[in-house]
Design an enzyme around this catalytic site. Structure first.
Site, PDB file in Angstrom:
ATOM      1  N   PRO A 154      34.215 -24.400-108.668  1.00  0.00           N
ATOM      2  CA  PRO A 154      35.137 -23.612-109.438  1.00  0.00           C
ATOM      3  C   PRO A 154      36.463 -23.870-109.902  1.00  0.00           C
ATOM      4  O   PRO A 154      37.000 -24.534-109.263  1.00  0.00           O
ATOM      5  CB  PRO A 154      35.370 -22.184-108.739  1.00  0.00           C
ATOM      6  CG  PRO A 154      35.239 -22.843-107.335  1.00  0.00           C
ATOM      7  CD  PRO A 154      34.630 -23.760-107.194  1.00  0.00           C
ATOM      8  N   GLU A 155      37.090 -23.721-111.157  1.00  0.00           N
ATOM      9  CA  GLU A 155      38.068 -23.982-111.515  1.00  0.00           C
ATOM     10  C   GLU A 155      39.381 -23.014-111.251  1.00  0.00           C
ATOM     11  O   GLU A 155      38.708 -21.784-111.063  1.00  0.00           O
ATOM     12  CB  GLU A 155      38.119 -24.602-113.030  1.00  0.00           C
ATOM     13  CG  GLU A 155      36.988 -25.789-113.147  1.00  0.00           C
ATOM     14  CD  GLU A 155      37.412 -26.999-114.004  1.00  0.00           C
ATOM     15  OE1 GLU A 155      38.558 -27.137-114.651  1.00  0.00           O
ATOM     16  OE2 GLU A 155      36.395 -27.538-114.251  1.00  0.00           O
ATOM     17  N   ARG A 157      33.698 -38.595-109.687  1.00  0.00           N
ATOM     18  CA  ARG A 157      33.242 -37.531-110.495  1.00  0.00           C
ATOM     19  C   ARG A 157      33.094 -37.886-111.946  1.00  0.00           C
ATOM     20  O   ARG A 157      33.674 -38.925-112.307  1.00  0.00           O
ATOM     21  CB  ARG A 157      34.388 -36.466-110.605  1.00  0.00           C
ATOM     22  CG  ARG A 157      34.728 -35.976-109.147  1.00  0.00           C
ATOM     23  CD  ARG A 157      33.573 -34.949-108.867  1.00  0.00           C
ATOM     24  NE  ARG A 157      33.355 -33.797-109.516  1.00  0.00           N
ATOM     25  CZ  ARG A 157      33.889 -32.811-109.628  1.00  0.00           C
ATOM     26  NH1 ARG A 157      34.791 -32.513-108.601  1.00  0.00           N
ATOM     27  NH2 ARG A 157      33.586 -31.860-110.409  1.00  0.00           N
ATOM     28  N   ASN A 205      37.150 -30.505-113.048  1.00  0.00           N
ATOM     29  CA  ASN A 205      36.513 -31.544-114.076  1.00  0.00           C
ATOM     30  C   ASN A 205      36.522 -31.148-115.439  1.00  0.00           C
ATOM     31  O   ASN A 205      36.827 -32.012-116.340  1.00  0.00           O
ATOM     32  CB  ASN A 205      35.216 -31.816-113.696  1.00  0.00           C
ATOM     33  CG  ASN A 205      34.663 -33.290-113.858  1.00  0.00           C
ATOM     34  OD1 ASN A 205      35.498 -34.098-114.444  1.00  0.00           O
ATOM     35  ND2 ASN A 205      33.582 -33.728-113.552  1.00  0.00           N
ATOM     36  N   LYS A 253      42.235 -23.452-105.945  1.00  0.00           N
ATOM     37  CA  LYS A 253      41.117 -23.041-105.705  1.00  0.00           C
ATOM     38  C   LYS A 253      40.661 -22.062-104.464  1.00  0.00           C
ATOM     39  O   LYS A 253      39.720 -21.803-103.834  1.00  0.00           O
ATOM     40  CB  LYS A 253      40.048 -24.215-105.609  1.00  0.00           C
ATOM     41  CG  LYS A 253      40.133 -24.972-107.029  1.00  0.00           C
ATOM     42  CD  LYS A 253      39.330 -26.264-107.082  1.00  0.00           C
ATOM     43  CE  LYS A 253      39.471 -26.939-108.333  1.00  0.00           C
ATOM     44  NZ  LYS A 253      38.529 -28.077-108.411  1.00  0.00           N
TER      45      LYS A 253
END
Ligand code: ZN
Length: 346
Positions: free
Chosen positions: A2-3, A335, A242, A52
């Site tokens: 989750p962002e 990533r 991301n 987060k």
């Protein structure tokens, strides 16, 4: 993963529907039975997100928290410091698979972009669904269009039976919050909460860093690591994942590969201010909105339609909206990194 906007929305939801209320805490799955017993019967006094991490305070008496903004000035001494020191703190990190489901009275938050169930529905189920690909909120429950707070009162089964592996259930008189699949779920004390804040990069929505913009600029400029990697380093800035990483660099026309030490201060200041605005918009709407070429109507469309939401994220090989160059994809620190080699040249 989750962002930040998603975790802030979980905190807002807990604040709206359980703060100030005595809660029954349990672990239907059993894995958090000892932790839940530490919280059971206390009042949920404060819920906030730092990047987060979700932090939720529980105490016997909510009176000292009256009028306090959740998470504000946690390092200060003063009357509330004593109350906070006596509180128990739930720390949750959702990791890859974690989610919160809210049942019962679920107040609209932000822009009320999400349906809040229908009057007479046997069970209202709103869920925060977060996954590696989405990184954002979805609503897997029944939707009834633009319902207001009054219609969020549900008749029917309450509390609902736990479904699946519920690590922690917080139950108030009207609302149940179920946590499933977190990578971290523990009860900590105030020094540990403060240590977590001190180690974290600034979060625009938390009143902790005296000058968050300057802190962000200094932490990026101190490292030779690529700025694309630093934006996702939670000790540099909190909450960026991301998708926001890729889209913020695109908006700034900045190459992800420039070392932190070489990014101009003015560029970093602008990046920080962009993050402040984007985070607010994400919390408000529940989705990651980043398209600077979108007008208001297109932005509304992008809330509903993920396929038009991003400029570079997930668009490898497709032409850049700005310059037509195919969007590139590379691996950065394990990533996926999306960027436009044609116009991200700063
Ligand atoms: Zn381009």
């Amino acid at each position: 993963v989750p962002e930040g906007h998603s975790v802030h929305r979980v905190a807002l939801q807990l604040g709206a529907d359980l703060a100030g209320r005595r809660v029954a805490a349990s672990s239907p799955q059993g894995r958090f039975a000892a932790g839940a017993s530490l919280l059971d019967g206390l009042v949920l006094v404060e819920a906030f997100a730092v990047g987060k991490h979700l932090l939720v305070g529980f105490a016997a008496d909510a009176a000292p928290w009256a009028g306090v903004a959740p998470g504000a000035r946690l390092s200060d001494d003063g009357p509330l410091a004593e109350a906070r020191a006596g509180a128990r703190w739930l720390r949750v990190h959702l990791g890859l698979y974690g989610a919160w489901d809210f049942h019962g009275r679920v107040s609209p938050i932000g822009r009320e972009a999400f349906g809040v169930g229908s009057i007479g529905a046997p069970r209202l189920r709103r869920a925060v669904r977060i996954g590696e690909q989405e990184g954002e909120l979805t609503d897997d429950g029944p939707r009834a269009g633009a319902a207001g707070p009054a219609s969020a009162v549900v008749v029917g089964d309450f509390p609902p039976e736990p479904v699946g592996q519920v690590r922690l259930r917080l139950r108030g008189a009207e609302t149940v919050a179920d946590l499933r699949g977190p990578s971290r779920c523990e009860v900590i004390d105030l020094p540990a909460v403060r240590a977590l804040l001190d180690a974290a990069g600034p979060d625009p929505r938390v009143d902790h860093w005296p000058d968050p913009e300057a802190t962000f600029v200094a932490r990026v400029r101190a490292r030779r690591v690529a700025v694309g990697q630093l934006l996702m380093d939670q000790s540099v800035v909190s909450g960026i994942g991301n998708i926001y990483r890729a889209e913020m660099l695109f908006r700034a026309r900045l190459s992800p590969f420039v070392p932190g030490t070489a990014v101009p201060v003015e560029t970093l200041r602008a990046l920080w201010r962009d993050w402040v605005g984007l985070l607010d918009l994400g919390i408000d709407t529940g989705v990651i909105l980043v398209r600077e070429d979108h007008d208001a109507a297109q932005q509304e469309a992008a809330i509903a339609d993920r396929s038009i939401r991003f400029a570079v994220y997930g668009r490898a090989g497709e032409p850049c909206y700005r310059c037509g160059t195919p969007v590139a994809l590379a691996d950065m620190a394990s990533r996926k990194l999306y960027w436009c080699p044609g116009c991200q040249t700063g």
